[in-house]
Each structure stands twice: as C-alpha cells, then as structure tokens.
Write a protein that holds these residues in place. Structure first.
Motif, PDB file in Angstrom:
ATOM      1  N   UNK A  69      14.872  14.929  -1.508  1.00  0.00           N
ATOM      2  CA  UNK A  69      13.764  14.014  -1.818  1.00  0.00           C
ATOM      3  C   UNK A  69      12.452  14.771  -1.921  1.00  0.00           C
ATOM      4  N   UNK A 117      12.731  18.569  -0.457  1.00  0.00           N
ATOM      5  CA  UNK A 117      13.890  19.021   0.319  1.00  0.00           C
ATOM      6  C   UNK A 117      15.111  18.769  -0.559  1.00  0.00           C
ATOM      7  N   UNK A 170      21.978  10.701  -3.385  1.00  0.00           N
ATOM      8  CA  UNK A 170      20.806  11.496  -3.023  1.00  0.00           C
ATOM      9  C   UNK A 170      21.216  12.882  -2.558  1.00  0.00           C
ATOM     10  N   UNK A 199       5.139  16.484   7.030  1.00  0.00           N
ATOM     11  CA  UNK A 199       5.254  15.894   5.699  1.00  0.00           C
ATOM     12  C   UNK A 199       6.371  16.598   4.912  1.00  0.00           C
ATOM     13  N   UNK A 213      13.192   4.905  -8.406  1.00  0.00           N
ATOM     14  CA  UNK A 213      13.802   3.600  -8.188  1.00  0.00           C
ATOM     15  C   UNK A 213      12.789   2.492  -8.412  1.00  0.00           C
ATOM     16  N   UNK A 214      11.551   2.784  -8.060  1.00  0.00           N
ATOM     17  CA  UNK A 214      10.531   1.738  -8.159  1.00  0.00           C
ATOM     18  C   UNK A 214      10.099   1.481  -9.588  1.00  0.00           C
ATOM     19  N   UNK A 252      19.319  19.710  -1.056  1.00  0.00           N
ATOM     20  CA  UNK A 252      20.521  20.291  -0.447  1.00  0.00           C
ATOM     21  C   UNK A 252      20.846  21.613  -1.106  1.00  0.00           C
ATOM     22  N   UNK A 261       7.867   2.637 -11.221  1.00  0.00           N
ATOM     23  CA  UNK A 261       6.417   2.465 -11.337  1.00  0.00           C
ATOM     24  C   UNK A 261       5.906   3.019 -12.661  1.00  0.00           C
ATOM     25  N   UNK A 308      18.906  13.237  -7.337  1.00  0.00           N
ATOM     26  CA  UNK A 308      20.270  12.712  -7.317  1.00  0.00           C
ATOM     27  C   UNK A 308      21.251  13.695  -7.950  1.00  0.00           C
ATOM     28  N   UNK A 328       5.963  10.562  -4.263  1.00  0.00           N
ATOM     29  CA  UNK A 328       6.450  11.125  -3.002  1.00  0.00           C
ATOM     30  C   UNK A 328       7.458  10.160  -2.401  1.00  0.00           C
ATOM     31  N   UNK A 329       8.504  10.696  -1.866  1.00  0.00           N
ATOM     32  CA  UNK A 329       9.539   9.841  -1.289  1.00  0.00           C
ATOM     33  C   UNK A 329      10.630   9.473  -2.272  1.00  0.00           C
ATOM     34  N   UNK A 330      10.504   9.890  -3.544  1.00  0.00           N
ATOM     35  CA  UNK A 330      11.603   9.615  -4.473  1.00  0.00           C
ATOM     36  C   UNK A 330      12.686  10.679  -4.289  1.00  0.00           C
ATOM     37  N   UNK A 331      13.893  10.320  -4.692  1.00  0.00           N
ATOM     38  CA  UNK A 331      15.028  11.173  -4.363  1.00  0.00           C
ATOM     39  C   UNK A 331      15.587  11.918  -5.560  1.00  0.00           C
ATOM     40  N   UNK A 361      15.286  10.385  -9.313  1.00  0.00           N
ATOM     41  CA  UNK A 361      15.423   8.974  -9.672  1.00  0.00           C
ATOM     42  C   UNK A 361      14.202   8.206  -9.178  1.00  0.00           C
ATOM     43  N   UNK A 418      24.817   9.952  -8.849  1.00  0.00           N
ATOM     44  CA  UNK A 418      23.678   9.143  -8.418  1.00  0.00           C
ATOM     45  C   UNK A 418      23.521   9.058  -6.903  1.00  0.00           C
TER      46      UNK A 418
END
Lengths: 416, 94, 1006
Positions: free
Chosen positions: C941, C959, C938, C869, C976-977, C961, C979, C932, C927-930, C974, C936
């Motif tokens: 994430x 994670x 990535x 994960x 993106x969804x 860079x 939500x 930036x 979870x899974x959002x990035x 960011x 903009x």
C-alpha cells in the motif's frame, strides 16, 4: 425434540402457561467425552456447537466454572465489525461476520444482530491515512467499507459534534454498514441451546482445577464436579488462559488486563449506529433498551478482578462528551470490568499446543465478541481435524517464535 | 484506584501518578545472540501472567520517574510490598 | 394531600414555590421534593413502566424509587430520567413524566397480547435476520424512558480531592453516632461525613412524633457535630445531598454532591458547579448506609398508591403529605405498626394486615390494637384491585407451616385508597461490594448483610441489620471504637451492650413467598422493567437458573433503580422456585454507580479545552499571524501550511517547496523531541539503543540514528548531536518523544543501572528553527557572525555553538530535505524573537515559512522515512532498505538486534519500502491505496504520496511485498474510492530517492 421458536410456538405457549422446554438443560458431567471445551463463554459454546453441527462430534462437554456467558461475553459492548487491516485478521472476522448474518436463523434463537453500521472516527491526518489504508484493504478483501468525511458523518449522526473548534476535530471516518451490535447474553444462550439440542452437555458451576497430561498427551480434566476423561481438550477461557495453560505445564503469550465499560440510564433512541474513536478513546452505541453502551480503555496492570480504575472510566466519559456534548446530563447507571487476555500483536491465538490433543483459543484482547461465531467455527474444525482450519493457520502460537506476527495495532491506531 | 507507596519519594500517592511497567524480574538476556529463537521469544513475549500475588514494575511517572517493584495481588489488588529497584531480585526474596 | 399544620421536619412553610408538572402549575414549599409536592397536590400518576406501559405512581420516597421517572427542564438544562423523589423543589421548576401516564400508550394498548410476550420474548421471535432488521427500529422507538437531551449542557462540573482518616457514609443515627465517636475520641483525625439527603438524621425523623428521646438525641448530636465543624481547622467535613456512589480499590471513594438539579447556577460572581465529585482517599471507612424497605408481593401490586410503609411515613413526617385517607398497612414485621401509630395520631383511618400469626405479640402490636386499629393477623393480601389506582384488596388467611406459607380459606375484600407494605429490609450493601467484598444471608434479620470482617472498614446501623435507633447508636459507637483501634488511637475498646433482639428488632417473619401468590400473574418484582414472579419462574423453567441469568433473561434489576426494592424479593422468589436457600441463590454483583452519575460530572473539567493538553511552540504567534493552517501531531499544534492570497493546500505547498528547493525556506522544528544525554557512558548508551555505531562520533558532529524495539521493529528515528564526549542531545520524532524518553529511562534504571548516564527531557527548553535552501548559508552569515560557515569548515552533519542575533545558539547543519540547511537551537523563550529575525534577514532571498505538509514532500523527494507513516510498528530497518544502519561489530547486542535473525524477519515476502512512480506523471496516488497482484489481492500500500513541484510529477512511497527485488517492475495501484475516476493505476517500482539522487544539493550552490 425441543420446541422450535416461532410465532406459532409463542402463540401456543401463550395459551398454555408458557410451557417451554429447557433451553439450557441442567446436566451433570459424564465420565468421558470425545471433546471437552473449557469455558462456557460465547467462543466456547460456539466451538461446541460447530463441533456438533459441522464436525459430527456431539459427545462434547462444555465446562464452565460459573454461569455461561458470565465472563467477557456478558461484559462487552457487543460491537461487531470485520473491517480489520491485515488479510489474515480480516478473513477471520469476515468469516465471522457472514456467520453472524445467518446466526439467528441457524440457531433458531434471535441474537438480535443489528446491522446498524459502525463508524471508526479519524481525528488526525495520520488517522485518516490509516483509515484509507484499512478501508481499501477491506474492499480488496470483499469486506464492505467506505471512507466518509465529516459532513457525511454529521448528516448521518446529527447529534455528533463535528465542529473544527474542538481538541480533536472529527476529520472523517471509516464506515462499515454491515457492522453493528448483538445481544450478548442471547449469543451465549443461543449457542448453548442449539448445542444442547445437538447433544452437547453444558455443565455450569464446574471449575477445572487441573489438566491431566500423560507423555505429552492430554488425558482429561479434573473438575470440581469430578474427573472427566477426553482425548481432546479445547481451552477457551479468555482472561484465565494463563491459569489453564499452567495446569498443563504450558505458557501462553497473553496478559490479563481489566477492560471497563459502562451504560447510561435508558432513554428514547437518539443514536442509531455505533461510533468508535481511538484518538479520543471511547466507543458508544445505544441499545434496544435505550441505554448508551460505552466502552472505555484498558488498564495497564495485570488483573483478574473484573474491575479497573476510575480515571479510565472518567476519561472515557469526557471522550464521549467531546463527541456528543448533549449527553452531559445523561447519567451512568452502571459500570463494570472484564478480564481481557491481550496478545502482543493484538491478534488471537487459535492453535494446537505442545501437549497433544490440547488446543488453545485465546488472546482476543478487547475485540473477541465480534469473532464469536467465526472463532468457534474455525476452532471446532481445528480440534476435529487436529489440524488448523485454513483461516486459523496464521494464528498459530508459534508465530511468536518465528516472528510471523500479524500486527493489528496499526489498524487500531493505538500504537502510533 | 491504588494508593502506592513510592519507595523513593517515601510517600503514598494516587495511582494516577504512576504507570505499570510489567512483570518484574524479566531480565534482558546477557547474550541474546546465544539464545534459541524460542528462548528469545520467551523473553520478548511470554509473561507468567500470574493469578495471585506477583512482583511487578511500576514507575512514578508524574513524580520522581523512578522504577520500583511492587508485590501486588492480581485478584484483590492489594499491595503487599514495595521495594526499590534491585532491592529484590527474585520472587522468593523478602 | 398536605396535612395542615403538621410538624413536618423538612418543610419551610414560609417559602412557597411554584412549579409545573405535565403542563400544570402547582405550589409547593421549600424543603419539598418534587414527589412530595406532587403528593400534596394529589398527583398520583407519575409515569409509565418500560415493557407494558402501565400507569404507575410513587412507591418510595428516596433513591430507591422505581416508578416516578421524570424529565426536568428544557434546552441546555434538560435532564432525563430523574426520580421525582430525588429532585428538590425550586421555584419555577418544570418537569414532565418520562412517559406520559395520561396519554394513550401503544404498550398499554396491546394489553391483550401481553400474555404472548413472556420474558425472553424477543429471543424467540423475529428470528429471520431480514425480518429483525425491519422491525428492530420500530421496537426501539418503544424503549427507553425520558427523551434524550438535544442541547449542550449549560452547566459545569467539578472534581475535588480529599484525604481523611475516617469517612462515614450515611448520616442517619448510626452515621452521626460513629462520626461523633471518632471525633470525641481523637485529636487530629479528619472525618468526612456523607449523606445523600438534605438533612442529617436519616429515618430518625419518623420517630420524633412518638419518641421525644429521638428528637432530643438528634438535636444534641447535630449541635455537637456542628460544634466540631465550627472549630478552627475543623476536622469534620460534611457533604449533604451527596451520594457515595462508588468504592474503588484501596479505600478510594467517589461521592457525587448535587448542588443543583435543574436550577440556574449563574450568578454575578460566576457559575457554580452543578455537581461536584468528591474523590476521597480514606484510611478507614465506616458504612452506615442504612436499609431499603422491600415491598410485599401480591397480584397487581403495581397499582398506583401501593407504596412502601416507611416511605409513606417519611412523606408524612418529613414533608407533611399523604396520598390516601383510607389506608391499609400490610407486612410481615412490626414496622408497619409504627406507621399505624403515626396515621392514628393525625386521625387517618388505617387497617393493619399482618401475615404473622396472632402468636406474635410485640408490644407495638398490642399498642396499635389498643388504639382501636383493626388488625388482621395471619392474613395475606392476594390481590389489589383497581384500574390503575388501588381501590380494594383481597385478603385471605395464611399460615407458616414449617418453612412453607400456605394460604387457606376464602377471601374477603377490603376497601382502601392507599396500601403501604413492608416485607422487611434490604441493607444497603452496594458500596461495600464494589471492591469485591461479599454478602451473606442472615436468617435472623432475613437479609443479606455485608461480610463481617474487612480491613479498614466497619458497618453499623441498619446496613448491619440493626433495627432500633437506640441499638444503632450503640452499634455505631462500638464499630467506631474498632475503627479507632485500627487507627492506633485507642488500645482498649469499650463496647456498648445492644438489646438482645437487635438483629431482628422488627420481628421480620420468614420471607413471605407463598406459591399461591407467586404463581399468580402480575406479581411485579421489578416495577420499572415489569418483571413478574412468573417471568422468574419461566426463566428457571427454561434453564436460566443462575441469579445472573435470571436477571439477564428477565431484565430484573436493570433499571435506573438497579433493583433496590425488587431484587431481594426476586432472589427469594428464585430460591422458592429453585427449591434452594437464599444463600445458595446469592445476589447479583453490585457495581458502581449506587445512584446515577451524570457523564458531565464524571468528566468534570476535563472536556473542551482541558480534554487533553494543547502544546504550542514559542513561535506559535508568528504562525498564527502568518495565517497558517494547523495540524495536530501528538498533543502539538504544528503549522501545516501557510496559504496566502487564497491559495489552497496544493498551491501553498508547491510554492513552499519550491522556495526551499530554489532559494530559502524556514520551518519551526521545535516540536521534535529533545533528550539531553549526559554521563561518561553516554556513547555506550546510545550504541545500545540505536542500531548504529556511536563510539567514534566526534564532538562537534551529529549522526542520524534508528531505534528499534526488542521485536526488531522501528519505533523512532532522529539526529543526535555530540556536544562533548560525555554529552549528547538526542532528537526524537514529535509524536514519539514521551514514549522514547520513558523507554530510555526504563532501560537505564531496570537493566543498565551501572551505566553513568543521566537523561533529561529538554523538548520544551529549546526552540528550533530550520533554515533550508541554497541560500541558507548566505542567511546564516548574516544572522551569525561568530561561526565560520565555510562549507569545508562547517560540514554537513556538524554543529557549532554561536550567537544568532545576540542569542546563544547551537547551530546544527543537518537536513531533512536534502538541501543545504541549518537548524538554529536557542533557548525556547527566544523562539519568537529569532523566528522574526530570521524572517526579516531572509527577505532578501524571499524566505518562505513552510509547514509539515511541505516538510513531508521535501523529505519524500529524498526518500526519508517518517516513522509512523511509512512504518507502522511492523517494519524492520531492512524492510525500509536501511540495512546500512545496522552496526555489525558492536560488542553489545543492541535493542532489537537479536530479532533480526528470526526467520519471519528475513522472509522475501515481507513488506518493503520502495518508491512508486505513476506512469501518468500527473496522477497523485491516494495515500492508503493498495498495490494489487494479478488476482486483485493486496500486495502492498501507498504510505506517502505527493505531487513534487521540483520534479513536476507525482511521487510515492509504498510498502510492497518483496518490493526491494521488484525495482523497475510495473505494478497496479487500485483506486477503490474512484476519486479520480480511475480504477487501476500502473506504476513503476523505483528507488525511494526521487530527487538529487547523488546528494549534491546538501552543500548548497555557493
């Protein structure tokens, strides 16, 4: 000048006994070309086409040991998508996707690119985390993608089983609306015809039996139709890449495995999109002819035989029935296998080699078809300029030594 | 669907009981730290992927769980020989 | 119509059956196929063709039938695309045409436009992507045969495994003879005989009315076979209604037995399988698969009541039905004369048209002439006339000049209502080629024959080109002798002599392909897909010259009949237009399945509950009764959270987490992989597979280990316990248990066989219950009296043997939450009991069971990673800030170590695991959002993200860079969804340890 395909030409041909020109002219090899492409699959033909069209190199031969499009191009399940995880991969596949979107017009040949959308299903919480990660990465990279939940999937695909009461319930999915399928043979033929019109020689039934290398430079190839001289040789021979590499004294980090697929008998349309699932392992779409086109998994052993194990196909049928119980009485019409060249990081090699003038494009594994135009395009530029196309740079063969792998396993959900 | 002779069980069993485990004779280097990056990459990533008869490793996963060696044609899938692990150590033997 | 009182061999006239076809009710008999019953009722149109929607009738009597596609039954028994010729009639059967021949059809309506729709039409039009996108769906609606099913199958399917010394495929004359020859000459060898039809005998029934020897031979042979079957421990197994459809490597053959097509199989005894796949491993295979007749080619050869000659014979002799009264027999060989004799015997008028000149005077030709049958020799049919149904034919003289057939002279008309043709025979080589065997074109028999030599396989009878049944008997015996020799049973083989013309018994002429006919329109090769000779010609003109290209360009052979009748004619036509030999054209590749195989049959029982093993711990009943929601992890079902009083997941997890942090929680950790490692080199072994040091770990202690692959990437982690110097118990992640165990075995066996180490997977042997929280020690003292739980005497990362509620246990003091915690390991079968005892004793401290979700929150608060994960196969120990776990001075270069020095693994731009704290503490990052950068793009994430109830704020792991050098920097995540209605969420990069940073909680608070 070749007759252009259009309503007008169809009408005219209808009144004149279908007097079409040769789409794929029968030619014998000349003794010398500027570039030789080894392998007349989609990628090789696309490379030749873009060399002629975009790089101004028309003195090109594509040499194919059998018939064009007869390898993995004609054996895959034709799924096209660009929703890859890593920036490097998604840029390449998206480049390809954009080319797909104009390909039929560009080639003046309907490759029947059908943007009916692609669902990548998730069945576990980790699947869904991976999907969120990938979709978000796609959006940032300008690739269309959304996450949809089980309810929305059911609305779009009423025949899918979204019951929670199954072994691996569908929890959600990524969806790429621009994804879809294309007519695989048409892709090979369309590129071949368009390349021929630009002056490329497509030489079938011509097997390369050796590669001439002198002082670290490629000089040409020996074939079953004689020796052909060329300063630059591009190898696009998929499952046989290791064999060709060996001729030049090279090694490529790929292994050849059987990958199987099967089709059902043709039925009236009922599945209007593409559904892929890694967790239960099967991919399915329904072709314009009406047959279900289903992709199974790969066999773990090395093979050049274009056939695999029964258990893989049977397990795949079970997987499809988990997703679509209504297909139980539908019959498999035909199954077959291809030879896929699998790279350790599930990404291709588009690269110069230690032999000057010799370039390799291989390692596409189970996912090469969707990349056909993009792969050919960047490889053409790589050969023409003797310098990797910007999008091809991350796919240098040296990454296996430097460690700069582009691991797409995570994206495919295979490794974990 | 191969029929494989397990040299340990001394029985011919269906492929379903076995798993392929890659090309044979890829020995882990004795002193990895002494290798160049290229040599190390050769060990980790590069396989001969031979078209023709090749020695490979198989394991009797759903049987005795022993690793053993199989000489098999990657063209016809014919199994030419099987050997217990270590019984053969290079392509030229047997 | 039905021929009254005909001695048809399959029909039981005493059992009348009622059935419905296209909404009309008909009667047939037991033994009928749907096709024969419909012929008896004068139904001539069965369906429409694929491309042009042409009305079509029957062409053949068996699986090679291309036209008569029907849909059977409705609802859960609805079956698409069956051939009427393969459906055995049963009472109450209900079927409809796949596409109604009696209704208007759009494809047929646009007939005037067909000339503008040659093969490859779609490649040349709708070229604009936008246009194609618009029209594709309407075109799709025209495609396909039957409608797709809409309901779940009510039937079940089986797989059965068999072994045999000899498998004989095909139960005609040759198959029967071969099976008998093997049985008669061996003592213990097992034989399996397979045939797709209802009865053994193949085409021999056709000879009964004219050849008493045939019926006598059949009767005797069947009796003999049955005597073998009736023996105790019979060596003979017979599968009828069973199609051998695939031949895989090493003589692995799959046979589909049809127990029912659409009838119900539910009885009081239970539900029988609708179909069974027999998976047969054979030492030797004898192929006696016979041959299919191929049709003659002429214009509009697709009208209804244009059939194959042998099929007409079969309908007559086996089922007592025929679909015409004024019949023309047309062909290039003697077999049509046999049909003429059969027809003459029942006083049906027939005329013979034979392309061969009158110079050919076989005995049978003379006989037929002697019967007063009109015979045209040296004549060809140019065209069949009729709207939908054949009414007459157009004849012209034809002659073979050199290798060319030339039509000459004027044409004449001949009336008929049924035209039966024979263009020779196509041996059923399909199975033989599934595994890469080749065919060769045999000029004598004018057919593609199986390659001569092949290990452990013989071919006999008409698949080997043998024509006469008497020769087939001899040939089969001869081949069976070779099989016996290969089995080592006989040393010297006896070979029967065959007649001199055994390879062309029917005197088949050279392939009949006069260009005068091939160049006409509507000369159909593939009936199902409407592929004509002109399509093949066009394909070649356009450069699609390989037979595979021709197939793919024209769709020839793509149908459900897979070109069984049409393909070889197609090859002949291609050869003609290409100006090369049949042999140079070659065949397309033969692939499974020989006939269609239901997906349900392929899956067998391995669907639903049996799709994949379901693993539950021995404590599962407790979780179920506590109302747990479950999460699938690998094959396991693990409690995810335990909602009470209508809680949602967040409420439940908050409650569970707080219980563990403030008092006491309990968790079922049994699913973690457990590997028992024993031997004098166990320490050395662990040192090689883990990155850290193991040589000095004392018995009684535990240690966390991180495992990498040779690429240097983390693949697993877990705590290993030192039982004694020669004995360790390793734990792995739940999902990684099997692969880690396999990898360890591989290293031991293939590289380090000199190490004295023995592995055993003991995951299922132990149940593990974690008790977690400040009151854990208090609880343990109640549960276990023979262990000293004093914090100084039983330290963190130690284990003690003890007795928990009377059960022997290993108690590990390890923690995946940072709290004081013990893991109680007991023999698995005590899991349920001990769980309940723990729950009972823990009531005092309000012990709270928690699931995987709370476990994730608790470990994330402490920054503990979850492999798979927070890592994804591309993270090194350095990337997750665990450089401390890499031993520097181990003499052995442990797995993965060498890779750590590769340049890319030391880049500052690598993804590194960090903590993220949202500026708005109440926002939980998806979870899974990035993350930036300022363009903009990535740069990382979010791998894990939760609301931490103990901290009262959100926490996340990511994670990023170069993340480890970005501590305290602000980054944007960011969403993106959208939500949460937010676009970019500012976060501070932090340590991945959020709670109890100094690790003070692990000793508890007492």
């Amino acid at each position: 000048m070749q007759k252009k395909y259009s309503w007008y030409s169809l009408l005219k041909a209808g009144f004149s006994d279908q007097d079409w020109d040769q789409a794929i002219p029968l030619v014998e090899p000349k003794s010398k070309y500027d570039v030789i492409i080894i392998g007349g699959g989609g990628h090789g033909l696309a490379t030749a086409y873009y060399l002629a069209k975009e790089c101004g190199i028309t003195n090109v031969a594509v040499v194919e040991k059998g018939y064009i499009g007869g390898g993995n191009t004609g054996r895959n399940t034709t799924i096209i998508r660009s929703n890859y995880l890593r920036d490097e991969a998604s840029s390449l596949y998206e480049h390809s996707m954009k080319l797909w979107e104009g390909l039929s017009e560009d080639l003046n040949f309907n490759v029947m690119f059908s943007q009916r959308g692609v669902y990548n299903l998730g069945h576990t919480l980790q699947d869904m985390r991976d999907i969120e990660r990938r979709v978000n990465a796609n959006v940032l990279n300008g690739v269309d993608a959304v996450v949809v939940d089980a309810k929305e999937i059911k609305e779009q695909i009423p025949i899918i089983n979204t019951s929670k009461n199954v072994r691996y319930p569908i929890m959600g999915s990524s969806f790429q609306a621009r994804g879809g399928v294309a007519r695989h043979d048409g892709v090979a033929w369309g590129f071949a015809r368009a390349a021929s019109i630009l002056g490329v020689d497509i030489i079938q039934n011509c097997e390369v039996i050796d590669i001439e290398v002198e002082e670290g430079r490629v000089k040409g190839v020996k074939t079953t139709k004689g020796d052909i001289i060329a300063d630059r040789v591009g190898c696009v021979s998929a499952g046989h890449s290791s064999v060709i590499a060996k001729m030049a004294g090279l090694k490529v980090p790929v292994e050849s495995h059987p990958l199987q697929a099967f089709v059902s008998e043709a039925m009236k349309p009922i599945l209007h999109t593409v559904v892929m699932s890694n967790a239960v392992h099967g991919y399915v779409s329904q072709s314009d002819k009406g047959d279900l086109v289903i992709g199974a998994g790969i066999d773990g052993y090395n093979s050049y035989a274009q056939r695999g194990s029964a258990k893989i196909v049977e397990h795949c049928a079970a997987a499809i029935l988990e997703l679509f119980p209504i297909f139980s009485r539908v019959r498999m019409n035909r199954q077959w296998g291809g030879i896929v060249d699998v790279c350790p990081d599930a990404c291709p090699i588009i690269s110069p080699t230690k032999v000057e003038g010799l370039y390799f494009n291989c390692g596409w594994g189970t996912g090469g078809f969707k990349a056909t135009p993009g792969s050919g395009n960047v490889f053409a530029h790589t050969i023409a300029q003797d310098k990797q196309h910007e999008l091809a740079e991350p796919f240098h063969i040296d990454r296996f030594t430097s460690g700069a792998l582009i691991d797409e396993h995570g994206a495919a959900g295979v490794a974990h | 669907m191969f029929l494989i002779d397990c040299p340990y069980c001394k029985e011919s069993r269906d492929q379903n009981e076995f798993s392929p485990a890659g090309e044979a004779f890829i020995a882990r280097p004795q002193n990895p730290e002494d290798l160049s990056d290229a040599e190390w990459a050769d060990y980790v990533f590069y396989r001969s992927n031979h078209k023709g008869d090749q020695w490979e490793q198989w394991v009797h996963t759903n049987g005795c769980r022993k690793y053993f060696l199989v000489k098999r044609s990657t063209i016809s899938h014919e199994i030419i020989k099987v050997a217990a692990f270590g019984e053969v150590t290079s392509d030229s033997e047997l | 119509m039905r021929i009254e009182n005909h001695s048809s061999h399959q029909i039981d006239y005493s059992q009348s059956l009622t059935f419905i076809f296209n909404n009309k009710t008909y009667k047939g008999y037991k033994g009928d196929t749907l096709a024969s019953a419909l012929v008896a009722n004068d139904v001539l149109f069965f369906a429409r063709s694929f491309k042009y929607g042409r009305k079509r009738g029957l062409m053949a009597a068996g699986v090679e039938e291309p036209n008569a596609l029907i849909s059977l039954e409705i609802g859960g028994r609805y079956t698409p695309n069956l051939k009427a010729t393969e459906v055995m009639l049963y009472d109450g059967l209900s079927a409809v045409s796949s596409s109604n021949p009696n209704a208007l059809d759009f494809r047929a309506l646009i007939k005037p436009f067909h000339r503008f729709m040659p093969a490859g039409f779609y490649y040349k039009t709708f070229i604009k992507q936008k246009v194609w996108a618009k029209v594709e769906n309407s075109l799709r609606a025209l495609s396909g045969f039957s409608k797709a099913p809409t309901e779940k199958d009510v039937d079940v399917y089986d797989h059965v495994f068999h072994h045999a010394e000899v498998v004989v495929i095909g139960g005609g004359v040759a198959g029967i003879s071969a099976a008998l020859e093997v049985l008669n000459n061996s003592k213990t060898e097992r034989v399996i005989l397979v045939d797709e039809r209802e009865h053994l005998g193949g085409e021999l029934f056709n000879e009964f009315s004219t050849d008493d020897a045939a019926s006598t031979w059949h009767k005797d042979s069947i009796e003999k076979l049955f005597s073998y079957m009736n023996e105790d421990n019979s060596r003979l197994t017979l599968f009828l209604r069973s199609a051998a459809y695939a031949w895989y490597d090493h003589n692995y053959i799959e046979v589909l037995e049809t127990n029912a097509t659409g009838e119900s199989l539910v009885t009081e005894q239970g539900q029988a399988a609708r179909k069974t796949i027999h998976k047969i491993r054979a030492k030797e295979v004898i192929l006696a698969t016979g041959a299919h007749e191929r049709p003659m080619l002429f214009e509009t050869n697709d009208l209804a009541n244009i059939m194959l000659s042998q099929s007409v014979r079969r309908f007559l002799n086996e089922f007592g039905v025929i679909s015409g009264k004024d019949i023309v027999l047309y062909g290039n060989n003697d077999s049509i004369y046999s049909t003429a004799i059969d027809l003459n015997n029942i006083n049906i008028k027939c005329t013979v048209v034979d392309v061969r000149s009158s110079e050919i005077q076989s005995e049978i030709v003379t006989n037929v002439k002697g019967l007063g049958v009109k015979v045209f020799q040296g004549y060809a049919i140019l065209k069949a006339n009729g709207t939908h149904l054949v009414r007459s034919i157009e004849l012209s003289q034809v002659a073979l000049q050199g290798k060319e057939w030339n039509v000459s002279g004027g044409s004449q008309q001949l009336k008929c209502d049924l035209l039966a043709t024979s263009g020779g025979f196509n041996p059923v080589v399909h199975l033989d080629c599934h595994c890469g065997a080749k065919t060769f074109y045999d000029e004598v028999s004018q057919s593609f024959l199986p390659q001569k030599e092949r290990n452990n396989r013989q071919v006999c009878g008409s698949v080997a080109g043998v024509g006469a049944w008497q020769d087939a008997v001899g040939d089969a015996k001869n081949k069976a002798q070779l099989t016996l020799k290969s089995l080592g049973i006989v040393k010297k083989i006896n070979q029967d002599k065959l007649s001199t013309n055994y390879l062309n018994f029917f005197n088949v002429s050279q392939f009949f392909t006069p260009v005068e006919i091939l160049n006409r329109p509507k000369v159909f090769l593939d009936m199902q897909n409407d592929v004509t000779t002109l399509d093949v010609a066009l394909s070649i003109r356009e450069g699609y010259r390989s037979i595979e290209h021709i197939k793919r360009y024209t769709a020839m052979g793509f149908g459900t009949d897979q070109g069984k009748t049409g393909n070889i004619n197609g090859i002949a036509v291609a050869a003609k237009f290409l100006g090369i030999s049949m042999s140079e054209v070659g065949t397309t590749t033969f692939r499974p399945a020989y006939t269609g195989v239901d997906f349900g049959a392929m899956a067998g029982r391995e669907i639903g509950d049996f799709f994949d093993p379901q693993r539950y711990t021995t404590i599962n009943d407790c979780h179920v009764s506590s109302g747990a929601e479950f999460e699938v992890v690998g094959q396991w079902y693990r409690p995810w959270y335990y909602p009470i009083n209508g809680e949602d997941i967040h409420q439940a997890v908050n409650r569970e987490c707080l219980a563990a942090r403030t008092s006491l929680g309990m968790m079922d950790a049994s699913t973690l992989g457990k590997i028992d490692v024993q031997g004098s080199d166990a320490r050395e072994f662990l040192s090689r597979v883990y990155t850290n040091a193991w040589m000095k770990l004392a018995p009684g202690s535990c240690r966390y280990g991180l495992m990498c692959n040779e690429k240097g990437m983390i693949i697993d982690d877990g705590v290993s316990t030192c039982i004694n110097d020669n004995h360790f118990i390793m734990t792995t992640t739940t999902g990684g248990a099997a692969s880690v165990y396999s990898a360890l075995e591989m290293w031991l066996q293939t590289e380090w066989s000199n190490l004295d180490v023995h592995l055993n997977s003991v995951t299922d042997q132990y149940a593990t219950i974690a008790v977690v929280g400040p009151n854990a020690r208090n609880l343990m003292k109640v549960l276990c009296q023979d262990v000293d739980f004093d914090r100084q005497n039983f330290k963190f990362m130690q284990w003690r043997p003890g007795t928990v509620c009377g059960v022997d246990a290993r108690i590990m003091r390890i923690s995946f939450s940072g709290e004081l915690a013990y893991e109680i390991n007991i023999e698995a079968n005590y899991g349920y009991y001990i769980w309940n005892q723990v729950a009972l004793a823990g009531k005092k401290w309000n012990i709270t069971p928690y699931g995987t979700e709370s476990m994730h929150v608790l470990r994330a608060e402490k920054g503990y990673i979850i492999v798979g994960q927070d890592t994804d196969g591309s993270m090194t120990p350095m990337d997750v800030n665990m450089g401390w776990i890499l031993a520097k001075d181990k003499p052995f270069s442990y797995i993965g170590r060498r890779s750590f020095s590769i340049s890319a693994l030391n880049s500052e731009e690598r993804f590194q695991l960090v903590g993220l704290l949202t500026k708005d503490e109440q926002v939980v990052l998806p979870e899974g959002s990035h993350i930036i950068d300022n363009k903009s793009r990535s740069i990382g994430y979010v791998t894990s993200s939760y609301y931490s109830p103990i901290l009262g704020r959100s926490i996340a792991l990511a994670q990023l860079k170069g993340g480890l050098s970005k501590m305290s920097e602000t980054v944007l995540v960011k969403i993106v969804q959208e939500k949460q209605g937010l676009k970019e969420i500012p976060c501070e990069v932090s340590s991945s340890v959020f709670y109890d940073i100094n690790g003070e909680k692990v000793d508890g608070n007492d």
